[in-house]
Design a protein around this motif. Structure first.
Motif, PDB file in Angstrom:
ATOM      1  N   LEU A   1      36.828  16.972  21.008  1.00  0.00           N
ATOM      2  CA  LEU A   1      35.755  16.592  20.096  1.00  0.00           C
ATOM      3  C   LEU A   1      34.663  15.816  20.818  1.00  0.00           C
ATOM      4  CD1 LEU A   1      37.972  15.680  17.044  1.00  0.00           C
ATOM      5  CD2 LEU A   1      36.349  17.550  17.186  1.00  0.00           C
TER       6      LEU A   1
ATOM      7  N   HIS B   1      32.257  17.963  22.625  1.00  0.00           N
ATOM      8  CA  HIS B   1      31.755  18.995  21.710  1.00  0.00           C
ATOM      9  C   HIS B   1      30.559  19.735  22.305  1.00  0.00           C
ATOM     10  CE1 HIS B   1      30.719  21.015  18.035  1.00  0.00           C
ATOM     11  NE2 HIS B   1      29.508  20.494  18.058  1.00  0.00           N
TER      12      HIS B   1
ATOM     13  N   LEU C   1      38.982  19.456  14.441  1.00  0.00           N
ATOM     14  CA  LEU C   1      39.001  18.261  13.603  1.00  0.00           C
ATOM     15  C   LEU C   1      40.176  18.315  12.615  1.00  0.00           C
ATOM     16  CD1 LEU C   1      37.477  15.637  13.122  1.00  0.00           C
ATOM     17  CD2 LEU C   1      36.214  16.756  11.308  1.00  0.00           C
TER      18      LEU C   1
ATOM     19  N   GLU D   1      28.685  26.379  16.672  1.00  0.00           N
ATOM     20  CA  GLU D   1      29.841  25.708  17.264  1.00  0.00           C
ATOM     21  C   GLU D   1      30.866  25.259  16.235  1.00  0.00           C
ATOM     22  OE1 GLU D   1      30.257  25.654  20.392  1.00  0.00           O
ATOM     23  OE2 GLU D   1      28.265  26.363  20.949  1.00  0.00           O
ATOM     24  N   ILE D   2      30.540  25.385  14.938  1.00  0.00           N
ATOM     25  CA  ILE D   2      31.434  24.717  13.978  1.00  0.00           C
ATOM     26  C   ILE D   2      32.773  25.427  13.838  1.00  0.00           C
ATOM     27  CG2 ILE D   2      29.709  23.496  12.604  1.00  0.00           C
ATOM     28  CD1 ILE D   2      29.977  25.734  10.549  1.00  0.00           C
TER      29      ILE D   2
ATOM     30  N   PHE E   1      34.767  23.379  16.095  1.00  0.00           N
ATOM     31  CA  PHE E   1      34.812  21.989  15.644  1.00  0.00           C
ATOM     32  C   PHE E   1      35.721  21.843  14.437  1.00  0.00           C
ATOM     33  CE2 PHE E   1      33.341  18.544  12.997  1.00  0.00           C
ATOM     34  CZ  PHE E   1      33.232  17.507  13.902  1.00  0.00           C
TER      35      PHE E   1
ATOM     36  N   CYS F   1      31.071  16.534   6.640  1.00  0.00           N
ATOM     37  CA  CYS F   1      30.717  17.546   7.638  1.00  0.00           C
ATOM     38  C   CYS F   1      29.966  18.727   7.014  1.00  0.00           C
ATOM     39  CB  CYS F   1      31.973  18.104   8.317  1.00  0.00           C
ATOM     40  SG  CYS F   1      32.654  17.015   9.542  1.00  0.00           S
TER      41      CYS F   1
ATOM     42  N   ALA G   1      30.477  12.376  20.846  1.00  0.00           N
ATOM     43  CA  ALA G   1      30.972  13.295  19.824  1.00  0.00           C
ATOM     44  C   ALA G   1      30.024  13.290  18.628  1.00  0.00           C
ATOM     45  CB  ALA G   1      32.362  12.856  19.386  1.00  0.00           C
TER      46      ALA G   1
ATOM     47  N   GLU H   1      25.133  14.677  21.454  1.00  0.00           N
ATOM     48  CA  GLU H   1      26.002  15.701  20.904  1.00  0.00           C
ATOM     49  C   GLU H   1      25.288  17.031  20.797  1.00  0.00           C
ATOM     50  OE1 GLU H   1      26.167  15.790  16.417  1.00  0.00           O
ATOM     51  OE2 GLU H   1      25.966  13.662  16.832  1.00  0.00           O
TER      52      GLU H   1
END
Lengths: 142, 961
Positions: free
Chosen positions: B147, B150, B114, B106-107, B110, B96, B234, A137
């Motif tokens: 996801l 990712h 999600l 990257e969140i 994400f 998380c 993922a 990942e």
């Protein structure tokens, strides 16, 4: 309804000449073919629209019926669009000459590559059939 | 319920902004959304569960014409799933907030994906309309794809994401077909109605089989199981949520939803029981040879999904109870275990059990959490997993002993039960392997780095789930009552099961003991089993089969493309023309029913012109010189104008003459640069082919014309045009009114085509967007010549004083005349097209007399602006009637007497025609600038390149940009 044989024969000749030139490789010839072909098709409208008559302008003098105005409107549109298409094809011919020294349409290189793949029984370049590599990942560089 | 789903999706939309603001803490805010949904769902508990359960429904029409509705329903089964989806969802989002590193770039994506997934999953379990369920089903697939992918930098990750997408979408499409067959058969897409109708028959059996393909692929059963371990690419929270608690349960949920009505369908039980048991065994065996503990859990999940599918697919009352219990138990322990993996991974930097060592001492709290969850997975009392598994065994025991209404033979029941016990044995073994692998001290193992301390918030979600795994185990009675709202949909068996820790010394307890004992032995013998397993790697592999299939599809595509796309323009065009000749030609030959009334000509002049045109056309084909061909085609074109006039179409005649002139000039402008002769080609067979196809096309089209003109039986639609043109269009020139009023939509389309063509021409020549090309050679223009402002920019030998004088004299007159044509076109031949062409010709004259700078002086505007303005005017005048309560493109007539002009009659479609005028002028300007000025500049630049010492004509060459 009356059919005008002269127009039908002329139309057939124009279409035949147009298609013959259309199948050439030189863009100039193709364009000449397009022009002849569109003339032929415009004639088709006249043939299909019925007999000749007076101009479809109210109050114009003359005995007998008016010619059908609807196909005329369509043909007028077609004539002007043909002008646009001709200009575009001419620009393309010029560009092709500028880049390659002639105005001929060459066979597509990408298609030839695919044909070669097919002859060699190979998969396309985007096919990913492997199962190598680790799942992760995280970014590849961490 | 629609609101709940909508809030999730809104939250997903604002999530990126939120992460920018709060970084990873944004997850804590996002967690409130599923948590709030959970609160609402829990508030409905007393209504939708228990023996007197009734579903809460909510229906909003969506597409009434298609009977599509946003129908949601919360029944007992969906209550359980919704609690899991929202509860685990909230915990995962909290998790998380610690899982990601601060400032992870990257969140933003994400978090949005999600949260969006959580909403879709909730929508899926709440859907009451089958098609709506499908929409959410596919949404979860797409979100899952995003996801899993990712980190798209790794090829293996991209491939894993693509595999998951293709496999689940394949199943989804099969399912869609099944849904439609079923829905059409029953006459409704409401799931409750379909289940209540209990349809049967061959079509229903096929539909159910297709739906099961979807369920099996989504829930990763054999032979589709391989996508799930790949999906471990993922981030771990995704694995905990999608690939343990939520998405993979969708297939299980669907089967459970349909089981009350369709469990007796011929294919149902055999396929689900066989696939379920097989998956449980394959997954368990595979789990035992993994070294990555996340992959170990992934194969464990595959195994458990098989187990779940077997039990919910069985379709008895006891099985329903056991199935729901097992779904809950699995979600609790598997999500917790994945979270543990994530914690260990983040803390130690590895998930390889050959490196992990000594964590039992360093992370005692984590050890407790893990042991609780793993014990539940292994089915050790008093945990939830044990209670659920006992009931599963009991349900199958009942089937094996009495059939329990399933009609299954006794041996089949025992066989399945035996398979499940072996599967449970494997489960115990890999549970032990997991705990041992993560925490035990191992000789020679070494952690890659000193473990970090675990923040309490990071651990809390896993701890909550593990504690629930323990607590729920003691709540057998109330749990049983909750499920009754679902399980009572099945006929009562002889023996009613209930969830409890202690049922007495019965067969299920013995089987549990066997499984635990066997699992422990298997774990102790782990090295031997690894060696044994290594010898069986050559077994058939579903993933290899999938790759083989994908390769086949790709090869087929290459072969088809290679065979049909030869890349040759003449070949393509020839194929099209041949199809035109053969297909309608065949119909013509078969159906031709005689000529109508044929005359040689209506006017003798037609024959004369026709001969000239035909000769010109044939000569154009034979011509080897470019110029000759162009002039000959011009002859044919002018002949067309005569034909139009003879036919009674003065507008066409006028336009044709103008267009032909323009075409001829721009042809000549371009031919300046092209070689004089066409490239020499020997007389090959290909040429005869071309002629043959051409002649065939001409004959065929001639035949069509004869048939078409003889076939008319009804009066033309345009018979009433003349009266309508005057009454509604306010004009006497019927053709012009047709263009700007009766069929003005056609003209709108045409204007767009012209704008596109003009832009294409300019971009081919200038290769940039700006097209004024206006660089003033100031010196020459500041001292204008006598007649034309930019006359001096041309070299002396190219100038012609007479031409300049004439141009000076006629230019403005032509421009005025062109406007006159626009105004008079409504009643006399003329109109926007003819006017625009005449204005274009005036500009052309200026260009020819004074060069490209003269053209800029004559029209100091960007051609693009003219085109755009024309299109805007045409559009506005088309829409303006709406403001006055009229229809689009409706005309109004305004008349009155003005002081000087006298009686004036104004028809609003004049504005539309003026838009047409501007577009045509813009086209002409673009063409002149590009094919005239643009090519001039190219030539000048080339001349300069060839001979740097030479001085160009008069103007400095700007060069092609």
């Amino acid at each position: 309804m009356t059919t005008n044989l002269t127009l039908v024969i002329l139309m057939a000749v124009l279409v035949a000449c147009g298609v013959t030139l259309l199948l050439e490789r030189s863009l100039t010839r193709i364009l000449v073919g397009v022009l002849l072909l569109s003339n032929g098709v415009n004639l088709f409208f006249l043939v299909a629209s019925g007999p000749a008559g007076n101009a479809p302008v109210l109050g114009s003098v003359g005995p007998g019926p008016m010619s059908d105005p609807l196909p005329q409107a369509m043909v007028l549109t077609a004539i002007v669009i043909t002008l646009g298409v001709s200009a575009f094809l001419l620009a393309m011919a010029y560009r092709s000459w500028q880049l390659g020294g002639d105005d001929e349409v060459q066979d597509d290189v990408e298609d030839a590559l695919i044909t070669r793949l097919a002859e060699r029984d190979e998969t396309s370049s985007t096919f990913d059939g492997g199962s190598d590599g680790e799942l992760d990942e995280e970014g590849a560089d961490t | 319920m629609l609101l709940l789903v909508a809030i999730h999706l809104v939250a997903a939309a604002v999530a990126p902004a939120l992460t920018r603001l709060m970084d990873r803490r944004a997850f804590l805010v996002l967690a409130l959304v599923p948590a709030g949904s959970l609160a609402w769902i829990l508030a409905q508990t007393s209504t939708v569960t228990g023996p007197d359960a009734r579903a809460v429904e909510q229906v909003t029409p969506w597409v009434p014409a298609l009977d599509l509705e946003l129908a949601f329903s919360l029944g007992t089964l969906s209550w359980f799933l919704a609690v899991l989806v929202t509860g685990v969802g909230a915990l995962v989002l909290v998790y998380c907030a610690w899982y990601f590193r601060p400032g992870d770039p990257e969140i933003w994506r994400f978090s949005a994906v999600l949260t969006g997934f959580a909403g879709s999953m909730l929508g899926l379990v709440l859907s009451e309309d089958f098609l709506l369920l499908f929409v959410f089903w596919e949404l979860t697939t797409v979100f899952s794809y995003l996801l899993v992918g990712h980190n798209p930098e790794r090829k293996a990750n991209r491939r894993a994401a693509m595999n998951a997408l293709i496999v689940t979408t394949f199943g989804g499409l099969a399912m869609l077909v099944g849904i439609i067959v079923l829905g059409q058969r029953v006459g409704t897409y409401r799931i409750a109605d379909i289940v209540a109708a209990e349809p049967s028959g061959a079509a229903v059996t096929a539909a159910i089989a297709l739906i099961l393909v979807g369920a099996v692929s989504k829930s990763a059963l054999v032979p589709f199981h391989f996508w799930l371990p790949g999906a471990m690419a993922a981030p771990t929270p995704v694995s905990a949520y999608l690939h343990a608690a939520a998405m993979v349960k969708a297939g299980i949920f669907l089967v459970a939803l349909l089981a009350p009505a369709f469990a007796d369908t011929p294919l149902w039980r055999p396929s689900l029981l066989v696939l379920g048991v097989l998956t449980m065994l394959v997954g368990g065996l595979r789990a035992l040879r993994q070294h990555d503990v996340k992959l170990l859990l992934a194969y464990g999940t595959v195994s458990q999904l098989g187990f779940l599918m077997a039990i919910v697919g069985l379709g008895t009352r006891n099985a329903a109870l056991a199935g729901v219990a097992m779904i809950c138990a699995h979600a609790l322990f598997k999500a917790a275990l994945f979270m543990v993996v994530g914690i260990v991974d983040r803390s130690c930097g590895t998930r390889d059990l050959r490196q992990l060592t000594g964590l039992a001492r360093r992370m005692p709290v984590l050890l407790v959490v893990t042991v609780l969850a793993a014990a539940s997975m292994a089915g050790i009392p008093p945990l939830t997993g044990f209670v659920a598994k006992e009931t599963v065994f009991a349900a199958f025991e009942e089937v094996a002993r009495t059939g329990d209404g399933t009609g299954l033979p006794s041996w089949a029941g025992w066989l399945v039960l035996a398979g499940l016990v072996v599967g449970s044995l494997l489960t115990v073994a890999y549970s032990l392997r997991f705990v041992w692998g993560v925490f035990a001290d191992k000789d020679g193992a070494e952690l890659p780095r000193e473990p970090d301390a675990i923040p309490a918030g990071f651990l809390a979600p896993a701890a909550v789930l593990a504690v629930l795994s323990l607590v729920v185990g003691f709540l057998g009675r109330p749990w049983t009552t909750l499920v009754e709202g679902y399980s009572t949909a099945f006929p009562a068996g002889e023996h009613e099961e209930y969830l409890a820790l202690w049922h007495g010394f019965e067969l299920p307890l013995l089987l549990s003991a066997v499984a635990v004992a066997g699992g422990v032995v298997l774990h102790l013998q782990r090295y031997r089993t690894e060696v044994l397993q290594a010898q069986f790697t050559r077994l058939p592999d579903a993933e290899r089969g999938y790759q083989w299939g994908m390769r086949g599809v790709d090869r087929l595509a290459v072969e088809v493309t290679g065979a049909t796309q030869r890349g040759s323009l003449p070949l393509y065009l020839g194929t099209i023309v041949l199809a035109l000749v053969l297909v309608p030609g065949f119909a013509l030959v078969r159906q031709f029913d005689g000529l109508g009334d044929v005359v040689a000509w209506q006017h003798p002049a037609q024959a004369v012109v026709a001969v000239i045109m035909a000769v010109a056309a044939i000569a154009a084909v034979r011509s080897r010189k470019r110029l000759k061909a162009v002039i000959l085609v011009g002859v044919a074109g002018y002949g067309m104008a005569v034909m139009f006039v003879l036919h009674g179409a003065p507008d066409l005649g006028l336009t044709q003459v103008l267009v032909e002139t323009v075409t001829l000039v721009i042809f000549l402008l371009v031919l300046r640069r092209l070689p004089a002769y066409f490239s020499d080609r020997p007389l090959t067979i290909a040429r005869w082919w071309r002629v043959a196809i051409g002649v065939a096309a001409g004959v065929a089209v001639g035949g069509f014309a004869l048939a078409a003109s003889g076939a008319r039986t009804l009066p033309p639609v345009s018979e009433a045009f003349a009266r309508e043109a005057y009454d509604f269009g306010g004009g006497e020139n019927v053709v012009n009114v047709t263009l700007v009023d009766i069929r003005a939509w056609d003209t709108m389309g045409e204007l767009s085509v012209l704008v596109v063509a003009a832009t294409g021409v300019a971009s081919l020549i200038f290769l940039i967007t700006g097209r004024t090309g206006r660089v003033r050679p100031d010196e020459a223009i500041d001292h204008p010549s006598r007649w034309l402002r930019a006359g001096r920019t041309l070299s002396e030998e190219r100038r012609s004083v007479v031409f300049e004088i004439v141009t000076r004299l006629v230019f403005h007159m032509i421009m005025v005349f062109s406007l006159f044509l626009v105004f008079s076109g409504h009643n006399e031949p003329g109109g926007g097209f003819a006017g625009g062409l005449i204005a274009g010709l005036a500009l052309m004259v200026r260009y020819l007399a004074g060069g490209r700078h003269e053209l800029d002086e004559a029209a100091p505007v960007d051609a693009g602006h003219l085109l755009g303005l024309g299109l805007v005017i045409a559009t506005l005048s088309a829409l303006a009637p709406l403001a006055f309560g009229g229809e689009v493109l409706q005309s109004a007539v305004v008349d009155g007497t003005l002081p000087v002009l006298g009686y004036v009659k104004l028809v609003t479609s004049l504005f539309f025609d003026f838009g047409v005028y501007l577009v045509v002028v813009g086209l002409m300007l673009d063409v002149l600038r590009s094919l005239g000025g643009g090519i001039d500049r190219g030539a000048e630049a080339e001349a300069e390149d060839d001979d740097p010492s030479s001085v160009p004509d008069a103007a400095p060459a700007e060069g092609i940009s």
